[in-house]
Design an enzyme around this catalytic site. Structure first.
Site, PDB file in Angstrom:
ATOM      1  N   ARG A 241       4.325  -0.716  -4.450  1.00 34.15           N
ATOM      2  CA  ARG A 241       3.944  -1.110  -3.101  1.00 34.15           C
ATOM      3  C   ARG A 241       2.622  -1.871  -3.058  1.00 34.15           C
ATOM      4  O   ARG A 241       2.251  -2.446  -2.024  1.00 34.15           O
ATOM      5  CB  ARG A 241       3.818   0.116  -2.203  1.00 34.15           C
ATOM      6  CG  ARG A 241       5.091   0.892  -2.072  1.00 34.15           C
ATOM      7  CD  ARG A 241       4.888   2.098  -1.198  1.00 34.15           C
ATOM      8  NE  ARG A 241       4.619   1.702   0.176  1.00 34.15           N
ATOM      9  CZ  ARG A 241       5.554   1.459   1.078  1.00 34.15           C
ATOM     10  NH1 ARG A 241       6.818   1.569   0.749  1.00 34.15           N
ATOM     11  NH2 ARG A 241       5.237   1.105   2.293  1.00 34.15           N
TER      12      ARG A 241
ATOM     13  N   GLU B  25      17.370 -18.530  -4.775  1.00 34.41           N
ATOM     14  CA  GLU B  25      17.038 -17.216  -5.329  1.00 34.41           C
ATOM     15  C   GLU B  25      16.585 -17.351  -6.786  1.00 34.41           C
ATOM     16  O   GLU B  25      15.650 -16.671  -7.221  1.00 34.41           O
ATOM     17  CB  GLU B  25      18.248 -16.282  -5.192  1.00 34.41           C
ATOM     18  CG  GLU B  25      18.118 -14.908  -5.827  1.00 34.41           C
ATOM     19  CD  GLU B  25      16.992 -14.043  -5.275  1.00 34.41           C
ATOM     20  OE1 GLU B  25      16.357 -14.413  -4.281  1.00 34.41           O
ATOM     21  OE2 GLU B  25      16.734 -12.983  -5.871  1.00 34.41           O
TER      22      GLU B  25
ATOM     23  N   LYS C 272      12.960 -16.102  -8.054  1.00 38.02           N
ATOM     24  CA  LYS C 272      12.726 -15.170  -9.173  1.00 38.02           C
ATOM     25  C   LYS C 272      11.760 -15.800 -10.164  1.00 38.02           C
ATOM     26  O   LYS C 272      10.847 -15.152 -10.665  1.00 38.02           O
ATOM     27  CB  LYS C 272      14.029 -14.813  -9.906  1.00 38.02           C
ATOM     28  CG  LYS C 272      15.019 -13.955  -9.165  1.00 38.02           C
ATOM     29  CD  LYS C 272      14.612 -12.516  -9.002  1.00 38.02           C
ATOM     30  CE  LYS C 272      13.803 -12.257  -7.793  1.00 38.02           C
ATOM     31  NZ  LYS C 272      14.317 -12.084  -6.510  1.00 38.02           N
TER      32      LYS C 272
ATOM     33  N   ASN D 282      -2.291   2.449   5.358  1.00 39.29           N
ATOM     34  CA  ASN D 282      -1.379   1.348   5.045  1.00 39.29           C
ATOM     35  C   ASN D 282      -1.127   0.626   6.369  1.00 39.29           C
ATOM     36  O   ASN D 282      -0.607   1.233   7.301  1.00 39.29           O
ATOM     37  CB  ASN D 282      -0.080   1.950   4.477  1.00 39.29           C
ATOM     38  CG  ASN D 282       1.071   0.957   4.391  1.00 39.29           C
ATOM     39  OD1 ASN D 282       2.215   1.361   4.364  1.00 39.29           O
ATOM     40  ND2 ASN D 282       0.776  -0.304   4.328  1.00 39.29           N
ATOM     41  N   GLY D 283      -1.526  -0.635   6.460  1.00 42.72           N
ATOM     42  CA  GLY D 283      -1.341  -1.374   7.707  1.00 42.72           C
ATOM     43  C   GLY D 283      -2.545  -2.246   7.975  1.00 42.72           C
ATOM     44  O   GLY D 283      -3.356  -2.496   7.080  1.00 42.72           O
TER      45      GLY D 283
ATOM     46  N   GLU E  97       8.214 -15.849  -8.704  1.00 42.48           N
ATOM     47  CA  GLU E  97       7.630 -14.522  -8.503  1.00 42.48           C
ATOM     48  C   GLU E  97       7.098 -13.911  -9.793  1.00 42.48           C
ATOM     49  O   GLU E  97       6.027 -13.315  -9.803  1.00 42.48           O
ATOM     50  CB  GLU E  97       8.683 -13.552  -7.922  1.00 42.48           C
ATOM     51  CG  GLU E  97       8.952 -13.748  -6.450  1.00 42.48           C
ATOM     52  CD  GLU E  97       9.957 -12.735  -5.920  1.00 42.48           C
ATOM     53  OE1 GLU E  97       9.741 -12.217  -4.828  1.00 42.48           O
ATOM     54  OE2 GLU E  97      10.976 -12.476  -6.583  1.00 42.48           O
TER      55      GLU E  97
ATOM     56  N   HIS F 134      17.265 -37.512  -2.668  1.00 42.22           N
ATOM     57  CA  HIS F 134      16.428 -37.700  -1.488  1.00 42.22           C
ATOM     58  C   HIS F 134      15.034 -37.128  -1.671  1.00 42.22           C
ATOM     59  O   HIS F 134      14.537 -36.392  -0.816  1.00 42.22           O
ATOM     60  CB  HIS F 134      17.118 -37.094  -0.267  1.00 42.22           C
ATOM     61  CG  HIS F 134      18.472 -37.658  -0.019  1.00 42.22           C
ATOM     62  ND1 HIS F 134      18.681 -38.975   0.337  1.00 42.22           N
ATOM     63  CD2 HIS F 134      19.697 -37.095  -0.140  1.00 42.22           C
ATOM     64  CE1 HIS F 134      19.982 -39.187   0.457  1.00 42.22           C
ATOM     65  NE2 HIS F 134      20.625 -38.063   0.164  1.00 42.22           N
TER      66      HIS F 134
ATOM     67  N   CYS G 228       0.835  -1.189   0.000  1.00 40.39           N
ATOM     68  CA  CYS G 228       0.000   0.000   0.000  1.00 40.39           C
ATOM     69  C   CYS G 228       0.877   1.248   0.000  1.00 40.39           C
ATOM     70  O   CYS G 228       1.886   1.302   0.676  1.00 40.39           O
ATOM     71  CB  CYS G 228      -0.959   0.099   1.187  1.00 40.39           C
ATOM     72  SG  CYS G 228      -2.196  -1.189   1.214  1.00 40.39           S
TER      73      CYS G 228
ATOM     74  N   LYS H 245       6.206  -5.104  -3.236  1.00 47.04           N
ATOM     75  CA  LYS H 245       7.649  -5.032  -3.041  1.00 47.04           C
ATOM     76  C   LYS H 245       8.024  -4.922  -1.575  1.00 47.04           C
ATOM     77  O   LYS H 245       8.997  -5.490  -1.122  1.00 47.04           O
ATOM     78  CB  LYS H 245       8.213  -3.827  -3.796  1.00 47.04           C
ATOM     79  CG  LYS H 245       9.707  -3.725  -3.653  1.00 47.04           C
ATOM     80  CD  LYS H 245      10.365  -3.283  -4.902  1.00 47.04           C
ATOM     81  CE  LYS H 245      11.865  -3.415  -4.816  1.00 47.04           C
ATOM     82  NZ  LYS H 245      12.324  -4.785  -5.066  1.00 47.04           N
TER      83      LYS H 245
ATOM     84  N   TRP I 174      -2.735  -2.839  -1.702  1.00 46.50           N
ATOM     85  CA  TRP I 174      -2.432  -4.280  -1.743  1.00 46.50           C
ATOM     86  C   TRP I 174      -3.361  -4.882  -0.700  1.00 46.50           C
ATOM     87  O   TRP I 174      -3.208  -4.649   0.494  1.00 46.50           O
ATOM     88  CB  TRP I 174      -0.966  -4.524  -1.385  1.00 46.50           C
ATOM     89  CG  TRP I 174      -0.536  -5.952  -1.510  1.00 46.50           C
ATOM     90  CD1 TRP I 174       0.005  -6.555  -2.604  1.00 46.50           C
ATOM     91  CD2 TRP I 174      -0.580  -6.955  -0.484  1.00 46.50           C
ATOM     92  NE1 TRP I 174       0.290  -7.881  -2.323  1.00 46.50           N
ATOM     93  CE2 TRP I 174      -0.060  -8.152  -1.034  1.00 46.50           C
ATOM     94  CE3 TRP I 174      -1.005  -6.976   0.841  1.00 46.50           C
ATOM     95  CZ2 TRP I 174       0.056  -9.337  -0.308  1.00 46.50           C
ATOM     96  CZ3 TRP I 174      -0.908  -8.158   1.570  1.00 46.50           C
ATOM     97  CH2 TRP I 174      -0.381  -9.317   0.984  1.00 46.50           C
TER      98      TRP I 174
HETATM   99  C1  G6P Z   1       8.773  -9.121  -0.387  1.00 43.20           C
HETATM  100  C2  G6P Z   1       9.227  -8.964  -1.820  1.00 43.20           C
HETATM  101  C3  G6P Z   1      10.544  -9.713  -2.021  1.00 43.20           C
HETATM  102  C4  G6P Z   1      11.578  -9.222  -1.020  1.00 43.20           C
HETATM  103  C5  G6P Z   1      11.077  -9.355   0.412  1.00 43.20           C
HETATM  104  C6  G6P Z   1      11.995  -8.698   1.414  1.00 43.20           C
HETATM  105  O1  G6P Z   1       8.404 -10.427  -0.159  1.00 43.20           O
HETATM  106  O2  G6P Z   1       8.234  -9.446  -2.709  1.00 43.20           O
HETATM  107  O3  G6P Z   1      11.009  -9.490  -3.330  1.00 43.20           O
HETATM  108  O4  G6P Z   1      12.753  -9.952  -1.177  1.00 43.20           O
HETATM  109  O5  G6P Z   1       9.808  -8.723   0.536  1.00 43.20           O
HETATM  110  O6  G6P Z   1      12.019  -7.310   1.199  1.00 43.20           O
HETATM  111  P1  G6P Z   1      13.053  -6.353   1.862  1.00 43.20           P
HETATM  112  O7  G6P Z   1      12.629  -4.977   1.468  1.00 43.20           O
HETATM  113  O8  G6P Z   1      12.975  -6.568   3.345  1.00 43.20           O
HETATM  114  O9  G6P Z   1      14.406  -6.705   1.335  1.00 43.20           O
END
Ligand code: G6P
Length: 612
Positions: A27, A489, A493, A100-101, A496, A512, A2, A607, A74
């Site tokens: 956001r 990672e 990616k 936001n919250g 996501e 395993h 948000c 994000k 969001w």
């Molecule tokens: C969210 C985002 C991720 C990010 C994570 C941590 O889940 O979608 O892409 O890695 O938050 O975010 P930060 O700002 O704490 O690195």
């Protein structure tokens, strides 16, 4: 998670609010809305979908106003639709609020207000907060002007459990906006005869470079040429005006089709910026002045715990292996969200490192506070200067990666991993690492940006591989030791931004369980640099091939049996993970393009996750 933008001043408010929202869209992007003052009333427009939908609606019925509040959402409570979009109005329809919250006790408050004759239209917790402000406002008839609204906001927030960053307006107070925060970020922007509120300072950079990062329980009243800061509770109000150092073009996409691609290509600069001024060639070590720890204190550390979420945690796992290798210090990593509720046995000589690009992730902030509550020193590795985590940490290292807008983190990972390399160098040099070994690491670090360029030149090659495998069912990622977090990672990616099922595993674990997933429609990405475990990775590839699984191999040398090969430059085994992640970012990116996904705003994600 948000985004809020509010404006009061002499200019036309709607275009400023819409522009600010577009800078905050990362956001949250399921719906958006704004409310502005017009003579004797509020004009409210809300739209499900992207900010572009709201912009179209506003263009159909623009109104001239010099103050208003806006929000990009969001969803937490209530599905994304026009009704649940913010702003929400109170019972009188004269107060509008964006939030936001999460208001945790909203059901209880809603029941009490309903019994008092309030009618609610949405499924959100925010509407309840708007009504609560209105309820208090109605009882404060002896007060007038902005003090009536501020007092009502403070009284309402005093009844709320949970987190908030809010902006509130009343139709009868055309030059007044009230903002408050607890747990969700809110920044005041100070202009010349105009004031702003934003969830993120970067969104204000085209308008002002003067900001105040609000603290929890701050309540601020904005008027065109002044602001007034108060607090909820005992703490005395205080603030510091900071100069932003963000060029507005840093948040532009430029000629790139997506922010994510732009940010992938900014990674040579991200490495240089993370290292700038931090290398000491004379003594073969690193200077990290912001740690706020003396060499004696650093030498006394016996254990490090690294906390983060998502990509930030995986960079911490890369750091774990780096620090253990160079400094022989035990390092553990944990999800912030798990650590904060676990009773982990801790010794006094344990140091915490929290990693967060945004510096606002609610779980990481909660974990930081929990570690501090137990008496531990917590260092932050953050990108967002002035963010809550950066401010509440006892010290730390800024990433200087510049604004990261693409929801999928890329350059922040590289930056964090580079900082961990510097930290491991520093901790190592004050323990077991020789000067020669320190110099070797520095030489290798300095070569990284040029090596990243070499990988970036293979973008078209990786695109062809991506197009070949984009329509599979699922994708597996394998890597060992420092490359295991890279496998995680790479899979993150892929998940996501492509929505393909993807899993990261140590290649050693193939037998395993995960081997049951191998078939001709399930490609495996094997990270197999020519390092101490190269032969073992080659065996894993043969096991996958024997089950007719396609193999995409990332290596610094050859890869017998691979269906596709991505060659990467070779560096020290310690630093190789930093290079190895880049082809995986490109693979996810090109796969998402091939599948027609919304790369910079993937579904369901945000994000910066500022709610638990
Ligand atoms: C969210 C985002 C991720 C990010 C994570 C941590 O889940 O979608 O892409 O890695 O938050 O975010 P930060 O700002 O704490 O690195």
């Amino acid at each position: 998670m948000c985004g809020i933008i509010a404006y009061v001043g002499g200019r036309d408010a709607q275009p400023i609010l819409l522009d600010g929202l577009s800078r905050l869209e990362y956001r949250g992007y399921d719906s958006a809305g704004l409310a502005v003052h017009i003579p004797g009333a509020l004009s409210v427009q809300k739209k499900a979908g992207r900010i572009a939908e709201l912009t179209k609606a506003v263009a159909r019925q623009p109104v001239r106003s010099t103050s208003g509040i806006s929000h990009t959402r969001w969803a937490t409570h209530g599905e994304p639709n026009d009704i649940n979009a913010h702003p929400h109005l109170d019972q009188s329809g004269k107060i509008a609020l964006v939030h936001n919250g999460v208001v945790e006790n909203y059901q209880e408050i809603k029941a009490a207000l309903s019994a008092n004759g309030h009618t609610f239209h949405s499924a959100t917790d925010t509407e309840v907060l708007a009504h609560l402000v209105g309820e208090h406002y109605a009882t404060l008839g002896t007060l007038s002007g902005s003090s009536r609204l501020v007092t009502a906001v403070k009284a309402a927030l005093g009844e709320v459990n949970g987190t908030y960053g809010i902006a509130v307006i009343h139709q009868d107070l055309p030059d007044v906006i009230v903002g408050a925060r607890r747990g969700s970020p809110l920044v005041l922007g100070i202009g010349v005869d105009e004031q702003f509120l934003s969830s993120d300072a970067a969104a204000l950079s085209p308008y002002t470079q003067k900001v105040v990062y609000l603290k929890d329980f701050d309540v601020v009243t904005l008027q065109p040429s002044q602001f007034d800061l108060q607090t909820i509770g005992e703490r005395e109000a205080s603030y510091e005006i900071r100069e932003l150092d963000i060029k507005p073009e840093a948040t532009e996409r430029g000629a790139y089709p997506h922010y994510m691609l732009k940010e992938i290509f900014e990674q040579p600069a991200a490495i240089r910026n993370a290292m700038r001024g931090r290398i000491d060639k004379d003594t073969g070590t690193a200077h990290l002045g912001g740690l706020n720890l003396t060499n004696e204190q650093l030498r006394d550390i016996r254990r490090i715990i690294v906390l983060g979420c998502g990509t930030a945690l995986y960079s911490g796992m890369v750091g774990e292996q780096m620090i253990e290798t160079t400094a022989h210090l035990p390092v553990e990593t944990d999800f912030s969200s798990e650590f904060r509720y676990r009773n982990t046995p801790l010794d006094n000589d344990t140091l915490f490192l929290v990693v967060s690009q945004s510096g606002e992730t609610a779980d990481t902030l909660g974990a930081l506070r929990e570690a501090q509550r137990k008496g531990h020193r917590v260092l932050g590795i953050c990108n967002n200067v002035g963010s809550t985590i950066a401010r509440e940490s006892d010290g730390g290292v800024y990433m200087h990666a510049g604004p990261e807008i693409g929801v999928a983190a890329t350059k922040s990972f590289i930056s964090q991993a580079t900082i961990f390399a510097l930290l491991s160098l520093k901790l190592g040099r004050m323990r077991y690492l020789s000067a020669a070994a320190g110099h070797e690491i520095i030489d290798a670090l300095e070569k990284l940006p040029a090596q990243v360029e070499v990988i970036l030149q293979q973008s078209d090659h990786i695109k062809r591989i991506a197009e070949k495998y984009a329509h599979g069912r699922s994708m597996l990622f394998f890597g060992r030791q420092g490359n295991y977090p890279i496998a995680l990672e790479g899979a993150l990616k892929m998940k996501e931004i492509t929505y393909l099922h993807a899993e990261g595993y140590p290649s050693s674990e193939l037998k395993h369980g995960v081997i049951a997933l191998i078939d001709p429609n399930t490609p495996s990405v094997v990270i197999a640099p020519h390092d101490s475990l190269y032969e073992k990775n080659m065996s894993s590839i043969q096991e996958i091939k024997a089950r007719r699984g396609p193999v995409i191999c990332l290596t610094t040398s050859d890869c017998a049996g691979a269906d596709a090969l991505i060659k990467i430059p070779s560096t020290l085994e310690l630093l190789q993970p930093i290079l190895n992640v880049i082809p995986l970012q490109l693979l996810a990116y090109h796969t998402a393009v091939a599948l027609g996904r919304d790369i910079d705003k993937p579904r369901n994600l945000a994000k910066s996750v500022t709610v638990e």
